[in-house]
Design a protein around this motif. Structure first.
Motif, mmCIF file in Angstrom:
data_model
loop_
_atom_site.group_PDB
_atom_site.id
_atom_site.type_symbol
_atom_site.label_atom_id
_atom_site.label_comp_id
_atom_site.label_asym_id
_atom_site.label_seq_id
_atom_site.Cartn_x
_atom_site.Cartn_y
_atom_site.Cartn_z
ATOM 1 N N MET A 219 0.703 -1.172 -0.007
ATOM 2 C CA MET A 219 0.042 -0.167 0.137
ATOM 3 C C MET A 219 0.823 1.287 -0.105
ATOM 4 O O MET A 219 0.589 2.307 -0.785
ATOM 5 N N ARG A 220 1.998 1.079 0.716
ATOM 6 C CA ARG A 220 2.923 2.405 0.891
ATOM 7 C C ARG A 220 3.508 2.626 -0.556
ATOM 8 O O ARG A 220 3.807 3.731 -1.046
ATOM 9 N N ARG A 221 4.076 1.718 -1.199
ATOM 10 C CA ARG A 221 4.461 1.672 -2.551
ATOM 11 C C ARG A 221 3.447 2.073 -3.651
ATOM 12 O O ARG A 221 3.879 3.037 -4.419
ATOM 13 N N ARG A 222 2.452 1.707 -3.698
ATOM 14 C CA ARG A 222 1.319 1.989 -4.559
ATOM 15 C C ARG A 222 0.889 3.477 -4.456
ATOM 16 O O ARG A 222 0.844 4.060 -5.293
ATOM 17 N N SER A 227 1.391 8.893 -6.472
ATOM 18 C CA SER A 227 1.725 10.193 -6.093
ATOM 19 C C SER A 227 2.900 10.673 -6.893
ATOM 20 O O SER A 227 2.683 11.780 -7.450
ATOM 21 N N HIS A 228 3.878 10.004 -7.292
ATOM 22 C CA HIS A 228 5.224 10.343 -7.936
ATOM 23 C C HIS A 228 4.736 10.519 -9.579
ATOM 24 O O HIS A 228 4.929 11.573 -10.230
ATOM 25 N N GLN A 229 3.891 9.398 -10.083
ATOM 26 C CA GLN A 229 3.281 9.792 -11.449
ATOM 27 C C GLN A 229 2.250 10.882 -11.616
ATOM 28 O O GLN A 229 2.382 11.394 -12.752
ATOM 29 N N ALA A 230 1.720 11.073 -10.492
ATOM 30 C CA ALA A 230 0.540 12.123 -10.650
ATOM 31 C C ALA A 230 1.324 13.488 -10.804
ATOM 32 O O ALA A 230 1.142 14.655 -11.656
ATOM 33 N N GLU A 289 3.545 14.220 -29.396
ATOM 34 C CA GLU A 289 4.055 14.463 -28.090
ATOM 35 C C GLU A 289 3.229 14.094 -26.988
ATOM 36 O O GLU A 289 3.173 13.626 -26.057
ATOM 37 N N GLU A 290 1.734 14.913 -27.316
ATOM 38 C CA GLU A 290 0.639 14.648 -26.338
ATOM 39 C C GLU A 290 0.276 13.225 -26.185
ATOM 40 O O GLU A 290 -0.007 12.889 -25.065
ATOM 41 N N ALA A 291 0.525 12.346 -27.064
ATOM 42 C CA ALA A 291 -0.008 10.904 -26.681
ATOM 43 C C ALA A 291 1.179 10.334 -26.114
ATOM 44 O O ALA A 291 0.849 9.095 -25.526
ATOM 45 N N GLU A 292 2.340 10.782 -26.096
ATOM 46 C CA GLU A 292 3.512 10.078 -25.306
ATOM 47 C C GLU A 292 3.577 10.911 -23.860
ATOM 48 O O GLU A 292 4.503 10.415 -23.182
ATOM 49 N N LEU A 293 2.871 11.664 -23.502
ATOM 50 C CA LEU A 293 2.844 12.390 -22.004
ATOM 51 C C LEU A 293 2.639 11.327 -20.990
ATOM 52 O O LEU A 293 1.660 10.439 -21.378
ATOM 53 N N THR A 294 2.952 11.362 -19.992
ATOM 54 C CA THR A 294 2.768 10.621 -18.783
ATOM 55 C C THR A 294 1.091 10.689 -18.386
ATOM 56 O O THR A 294 0.790 12.009 -18.250
ATOM 57 N N GLU A 295 0.637 9.507 -18.272
ATOM 58 C CA GLU A 295 -0.704 9.557 -17.781
ATOM 59 C C GLU A 295 -1.019 10.010 -16.432
ATOM 60 O O GLU A 295 -0.111 9.398 -15.670
ATOM 61 N N ALA A 296 -2.037 10.277 -16.034
ATOM 62 C CA ALA A 296 -2.411 10.683 -14.525
ATOM 63 C C ALA A 296 -2.745 9.259 -14.099
ATOM 64 O O ALA A 296 -3.288 8.217 -15.060
#
Length: 511
Positions: A219-222, A227-230, A289-296
């Protein structure tokens, strides 16, 4: 050991896939928890691993699985057909004949901490406490010397003492255990690995994860990963928006210049055309470029709406009951019950199974209502209140006017009910969804006082935190019975234990 390969589960009623092409391995002796929101296929996996016939008629499962050694299954509920069996009849029905020796029986009853003579009792299974039924079910698996234990909600309906026993049992038993539990404390103390089943993108896309780390670490890693991905997604989106705004400003300027250019200036027209070609190329690169952005991050978080009303001013008496005896028929459960609640207190009652907690709650509801409070009672058995053949909207807004129905649908949607779930009768919903429906009814009814009997017993570890937050934010008074240790710690302002001598103060820090 359990080895499952390319498992897919489709619910026949909706032709909806809830698990897709998932493989996992549970090593010998491992304690692995199956977690996920209600209706995501956890119980179906356990049943299918034990006996595929158990899922026929409601789910189609494809894939292969192998289980090393003898497997045993403990169901979530005692079947109605077994409630009238005596304890001895239940044991003889579930235990292999050649293993049901006095020595084996004695050892199994000792391991589950039940008196040996109970095994030969004519007491009916339906009259036992939840803890006694769970222990007897586990005893049958030990008598049968099962190598793999498939346990569906063994922590449900257990009192605090029995929950602590179950934790010790799971840690000590030398078996492979794959189990489901909604008790977050039990998961954090026993789960060595986690299988997490999710439905993301408005419950349309199944996702399954196997993590060979303890529950708390998972749960901590998730949370850290999300949070980092967001943060990355937010940074990239901001930078991209600024870049696109600059591009649009250039594009609009060139487009405007072309539109206002006169025919008498062909040289400028050629330059503008060349420039527009360059700008258009930049636009195509931006699309890539938009298609390759990191997703929320996509996650199946539980959401509950805010309270619409409900408030009791400090100092106002909500309840004053007793001193009085608490009885069930001719049996005296407690000899001197006294309870006073005032203001926005959140009072929790604990106690062993069968001590009369539910009986007491039912007595106290009319006493609160006599004082004029808008009181909402959530029973432990949902069918006592829910019209099981109605649609969720019909239960929430029985008057059926258009505005009320729209409001109900908005609130259901905020709790992640899908359109399909809104259009099915209540009986087709999972226990967790039914629990959320009752809490939503309390919100829409603008209750002043909540009387809750085991409000989180059917909620997943992902939903329960949202419910705890919801109850903490309630400005009215709460009287509840629960064995949910996190709920007690986080939401209760006062904890009492129901004993034969009455309601006594209880130190929740010991849990």
């Amino acid at each position: 050991m359990i080895q499952a390969r390319n498992i897919s589960i489709t619910i026949d009623r909706d032709v909806k896939t809830i698990v897709e092409n998932f493989s996992f391995t549970v090593p010998d002796g491992a304690k692995v928890a199956l977690i996920g929101e209600e209706g995501n296929g956890k119980s179906t996996i356990l049943k299918w691993l034990y006996d595929p016939a158990l899922v026929e008629g409601y789910a189609t499962v494809t894939g292969t699985a192998s289980v090393s050694g003898t497997k045993g299954y403990l169901s979530q509920e005692l079947p109605e057909s077994e409630r009238t069996l005596s304890v001895y009849e239940y044991l003889t029905a579930h235990c292999r004949e050649n293993g049901f020796s006095p020595k084996t029986l004695s050892r199994a009853m000792k391991d589950v901490r039940l008196p040996y003579d109970l095994a030969y009792s004519d007491q009916r299974m339906g009259t036992l406490s939840g803890g006694e039924r769970v222990k007897l079910g586990l005893a049958t698996l030990l008598i049968n010397d099962c190598d793999v234990l498939l346990l569906d909600e063994p922590s449900n309906d257990l009192d605090l003492d029995t929950l602590l026993w179950l934790e010790d049992f799971l840690r000590a038993v030398k078996k492979t255990v794959l189990y489901i539990s909604h008790d977050e404390v039990l998961l954090s103390r026993t789960a060595e690995a986690v299988i997490h089943l999710e439905m993301v993108r408005r419950k349309m896309i199944p996702r399954a994860t196997m993590a060979n780390i303890p529950y708390d670490e998972y749960m901590r890693r998730r949370e850290a990963t999300f949070s980092h991905q967001a943060q990355i997604a937010q940074f990239e989106q901001k930078a991209f928006r600024e870049k696109k705004e600059r591009y649009l400003a250039i594009y609009n300027a060139v487009d405007h210049a072309q539109a206002t250019l006169t025919r008498q200036d062909p040289s400028t027209g050629r330059l503008l055309k060349k420039k527009m070609h360059t700008v258009t190329s930049i636009g195509r690169r931006l699309e890539k470029e938009e298609a390759e952005l990191t997703e929320a991050p996509e996650a199946e978080w539980a959401i509950l709406p805010k309270w619409l009303g409900g408030e009791v001013k400090n100092g106002r008496t909500v309840l004053e009951y007793g001193p009085a005896k608490l009885s069930l028929g001719n049996r005296v459960l407690s000899g001197n019950v006294f309870l006073r609640i005032s203001g926005s207190e959140r009072v929790c009652i604990v106690g062993r199974n069968g001590c009369g907690k539910t009986t007491l709650l039912k007595k106290l509801v009319p006493e609160i209502e006599k004082r004029g409070y808008n009181t909402f009672y959530m029973p432990q058995t949902y069918s006592d209140l829910l019209p099981m053949d109605d649609l969720p909207v019909e239960f929430l807004m029985p008057n059926g006017d258009k505005d009320s129905i729209t409001e109900a649908r908005i609130f259901l949607g905020s709790m992640k009910y899908t359109t399909d779930e809104m259009s099915h009768p209540i009986r087709a919903l999972s226990g967790g969804q039914q629990a959320k429906l009752l809490l939503l009814k309390a919100i829409l009814d603008r209750a002043d006082v909540l009387v809750l009997d085991e409000p989180t017993r059917n909620l997943s570890p992902l939903s329960a935190p949202a419910v705890r937050t919801l109850l903490r934010e309630f400005h009215g008074a709460i009287l509840m019975v629960t064995h949910d240790r996190k709920l007690i710690r986080e939401a209760a302002t006062r904890v009492l234990k129901l004993t034969e001598a009455g309601l006594l103060p209880f130190d929740a820090s010991t849990l």
